[in-house]
Design an enzyme around this catalytic site. Structure first.
Site, PDB file in Angstrom:
ATOM      1  N   PHE A  90      -3.590  -4.465  15.374  1.00 28.16           N
ATOM      2  CA  PHE A  90      -5.424  -3.675  14.573  1.00 28.16           C
ATOM      3  C   PHE A  90      -6.095  -4.762  14.106  1.00 28.16           C
ATOM      4  O   PHE A  90      -5.857  -6.082  13.746  1.00 28.16           O
ATOM      5  CB  PHE A  90      -5.101  -2.643  13.333  1.00 28.16           C
ATOM      6  N   ASP A 161       2.636  -9.551   9.081  1.00 28.96           N
ATOM      7  CA  ASP A 161       1.573  -8.313   8.777  1.00 28.96           C
ATOM      8  C   ASP A 161       2.924  -7.324   9.286  1.00 28.96           C
ATOM      9  O   ASP A 161       3.315  -6.938  10.284  1.00 28.96           O
ATOM     10  CB  ASP A 161       0.550  -8.145   9.844  1.00 28.96           C
ATOM     11  N   HIS A 164       3.444  -2.047   9.449  1.00 29.43           N
ATOM     12  CA  HIS A 164       3.998  -1.924  10.470  1.00 29.43           C
ATOM     13  C   HIS A 164       5.671  -1.257  10.456  1.00 29.43           C
ATOM     14  O   HIS A 164       6.377  -0.520  10.793  1.00 29.43           O
ATOM     15  CB  HIS A 164       3.841  -0.670  11.524  1.00 29.43           C
ATOM     16  N   GLN A 187      -2.574   2.912   3.959  1.00 34.60           N
ATOM     17  CA  GLN A 187      -3.283   3.818   4.114  1.00 34.60           C
ATOM     18  C   GLN A 187      -2.861   4.999   4.455  1.00 34.60           C
ATOM     19  O   GLN A 187      -1.690   5.502   4.646  1.00 34.60           O
ATOM     20  CB  GLN A 187      -4.739   3.198   5.516  1.00 34.60           C
ATOM     21  N   LYS A 190       0.029   5.600   7.060  1.00 33.62           N
ATOM     22  CA  LYS A 190       0.840   4.783   7.724  1.00 33.62           C
ATOM     23  C   LYS A 190       2.459   5.183   7.019  1.00 33.62           C
ATOM     24  O   LYS A 190       2.612   6.174   6.336  1.00 33.62           O
ATOM     25  CB  LYS A 190       0.837   3.175   6.317  1.00 33.62           C
ATOM     26  N   ARG A 219      -8.568 -13.411 -13.525  1.00 31.79           N
ATOM     27  CA  ARG A 219      -8.315 -12.902 -14.639  1.00 31.79           C
ATOM     28  C   ARG A 219      -6.824 -13.111 -15.364  1.00 31.79           C
ATOM     29  O   ARG A 219      -5.968 -12.527 -14.686  1.00 31.79           O
ATOM     30  CB  ARG A 219      -9.399 -12.792 -15.639  1.00 31.79           C
ATOM     31  N   TYR A 226     -12.155 -13.828 -21.786  1.00 30.23           N
ATOM     32  CA  TYR A 226     -13.541 -14.448 -19.884  1.00 30.23           C
ATOM     33  C   TYR A 226     -12.910 -15.354 -18.752  1.00 30.23           C
ATOM     34  O   TYR A 226     -14.152 -15.778 -19.049  1.00 30.23           O
ATOM     35  CB  TYR A 226     -14.367 -13.605 -19.766  1.00 30.23           C
ATOM     36  N   ARG A 236      -7.523  -4.600  -7.404  1.00 36.54           N
ATOM     37  CA  ARG A 236      -6.267  -4.373  -8.058  1.00 36.54           C
ATOM     38  C   ARG A 236      -6.396  -2.163  -7.350  1.00 36.54           C
ATOM     39  O   ARG A 236      -7.166  -2.265  -7.289  1.00 36.54           O
ATOM     40  CB  ARG A 236      -6.545  -4.528  -9.322  1.00 36.54           C
TER      41      ARG A 236
HETATM   42  C1  LIG Z   1      -2.905  -0.495   8.968  1.00 39.04           C
HETATM   43  C2  LIG Z   1      -3.482  -2.111   9.450  1.00 39.04           C
HETATM   44  C3  LIG Z   1      -4.030  -2.758   8.726  1.00 39.04           C
HETATM   45  C4  LIG Z   1      -4.753  -2.905   7.923  1.00 39.04           C
HETATM   46  O1  LIG Z   1      -4.832  -2.153   6.806  1.00 39.04           O
HETATM   47  P1  LIG Z   1      -5.104  -1.096   5.428  1.00 39.04           P
HETATM   48  O2  LIG Z   1      -4.818  -0.471   4.513  1.00 39.04           O
HETATM   49  O3  LIG Z   1      -5.525   0.151   6.356  1.00 39.04           O
HETATM   50  O4  LIG Z   1      -6.860  -2.149   5.228  1.00 39.04           O
HETATM   51  C5  LIG Z   1      -3.778  -4.192   9.012  1.00 39.04           C
HETATM   52  N1  LIG Z   1      -2.401  -4.450  10.472  1.00 39.04           N
HETATM   53  C6  LIG Z   1      -2.350  -3.415  10.917  1.00 39.04           C
HETATM   54  C7  LIG Z   1      -1.316  -3.102  12.429  1.00 39.04           C
HETATM   55  C8  LIG Z   1      -2.247  -2.614  10.356  1.00 39.04           C
HETATM   56  O5  LIG Z   1      -1.989  -1.199  11.622  1.00 39.04           O
END
Ligand SMILES: *Cc1c(COP(=O)(O)O)cnc(C)c1O
Length: 388
Positions: A90, A161, A164, A187, A190, A219, A226, A236
């Site tokens: 992605f 990453d 998944h 997301q 997921k 911060r 500040y 956040r």
């Molecule tokens: C979904 C996804 C992301 C990004 O996630 P978001 O929460 O949609 O920003 C990053 N890497 C891979 C491989 C993904 O499938």
């Protein structure tokens, strides 16, 4: 298509929720404070998520893309540096590096597991390389033994990453316990979700503390003056999302169990269809949470593959054309990119090129279905390909 087969394709809905999410949302609401500094939900979620993944620290953020961006920044990625990413992923994997002003360098993937190829990764390392980003494609953990060795030998950091890979294991260890930073997404599609959201797990306290600062405008937690200590942004997570994610995390194991039972059956049935090749695994990936049910139709044209996906959807399957190699998008060339033409990259990424044309995936909710439904999926695929 008979009525029976159609009925068979009523897969469980996604996302799923029950009273646990409702109770969580009310709990967050009634706290009276809806951001993490005043509430407890984000902090409790981070503790639970870190413990679940065997990680010393977890930081919740606004999205998986932000999780990657923040992790890369903490690892020293910025203008003048390079990040090696799999070409088949992605777009966030490469976009996160590019947003920081770094060059994203795509390399090819393994044609069976669709995960980053370690030999081509090694060949792509330069003195500017600051991070290597394996993607655990659809829950198959990339070859972490070889990647960890490459990282140790080259001095280049690893960022997993793990968008998944919630709950995935490599030789019995969860991805947060592998000694490198891992980024997750929550997301809507997921494996656990609050609509949007993300998290980063860290092996070291120092990285985690720096990430906390950067995700909160630089911060410190208790600052009232500040005195912003570092540059940063606002990544956040809010209390409502965290309350939902705590319920989602508690449900994850039972869902993984079901998908782990269904996939071997579906993969076997799919591989019995001439011309269909389901995604391969790796015996060292001892737990695969199965974010997608992926398969290839080698030799098919992109146009015909897209027509197959349309036909599968028409027959009731939640089917999708797989990712396009990142360098085959306009977005990739808008920011820092390698000093190579698109065709030069394509020549050294033949498997990503092929996957762009021939790969199909089904939503993981199919794998929450019954055994009978796995047979129904294979029947539909065989029927659509006209080879049954
Ligand atoms: C979904 C996804 C992301 C990004 O996630 P978001 O929460 O949609 O920003 C990053 N890497 C891979 C491989 C993904 O499938």
């Amino acid at each position: 298509m008979t009525d029976t087969v159609q009925r068979n394709l009523n897969f469980p809905e996604w996302p799923q929720y029950d009273d646990a999410e409702k109770t969580g949302l009310m709990r967050a609401l009634e706290q009276g404070q809806w951001w993490r500094i005043g509430g407890q939900e984000v902090e409790l979620f981070e503790e639970e998520f870190a413990a679940y993944h065997g990680a010393p620290h977890a930081l919740a953020v606004t999205s998986g893309t932000h999780a990657l961006e923040l992790a890369l920044q903490v690892m020293g990625v910025g203008p003048g540096t390079e990040v090696i990413v799999p070409a088949f992923t992605f777009i966030s994997s490469s976009q996160a590096a590019q947003r920081l002003g770094a060059v994203a360098v795509p390399v090819d993937v393994d044609p069976a597991t669709y995960c980053i190829d370690v030999r081509t990764t090694e060949a792509a390392i330069t003195d500017r390389t600051r991070a290597i980003m394996p993607v655990h494609m659809a829950g198959v953990v990339a070859d972490m033994d070889a990647l960890e060795k490459l990282s140790a030998d080259s001095g280049v950091g690893l960022l997993q990453d793990a968008a998944h890979a919630h709950g995935a294991e490599w030789r019995g260890r969860r991805v947060g316990d592998l000694g490198s930073v891992a980024a997750f997404s929550f997301q809507n599609g997921k494996l656990m979700t609050a609509g949007e959201g993300g998290a980063v797990t860290f092996p070291e306290a120092e990285q985690y503390e720096l990430a906390f600062l950067r995700h909160s405008c630089g911060r410190p937690r208790t600052d009232r003056s500040y005195l912003h200590r570092t540059s940063g942004s606002n990544f956040r997570m809010n209390e409502f999302s965290a309350s939902v994610l705590r319920a989602q995390l508690a449900r994850l194991d039972s869902q993984i169990e079901t998908r782990e039972q269904r996939w071997p059956l579906l993969a076997e049935l799919l591989s019995g269809i001439p011309g269909v090749e389901p995604q391969g695994g790796d015996a060292r990936c001892t737990r695969n949470p199965h974010y997608m049910a992926m398969f290839r139709i080698p030799g098919i044209t992109e146009e015909r593959r897209n027509a197959v996906v349309d036909a599968l959807i028409e027959r009731g399957l939640p089917a999708f054309a797989a990712f396009r190699a990142v360098y085959r998008t306009a977005a990739f060339w808008e920011m820092a990119a390698p000093q190579e033409g698109v065709e030069d990259i394509a020549r050294r990424c033949p498997h990503s090129e092929a996957l762009t044309r021939d790969c199909v995936w089904l939503h993981h909710r199919t794998l929450l279905g019954t055994e009978e439904q796995m047979h129904a999926i294979a029947d539909v695929v065989a029927d659509v390909l006209g080879r049954s």
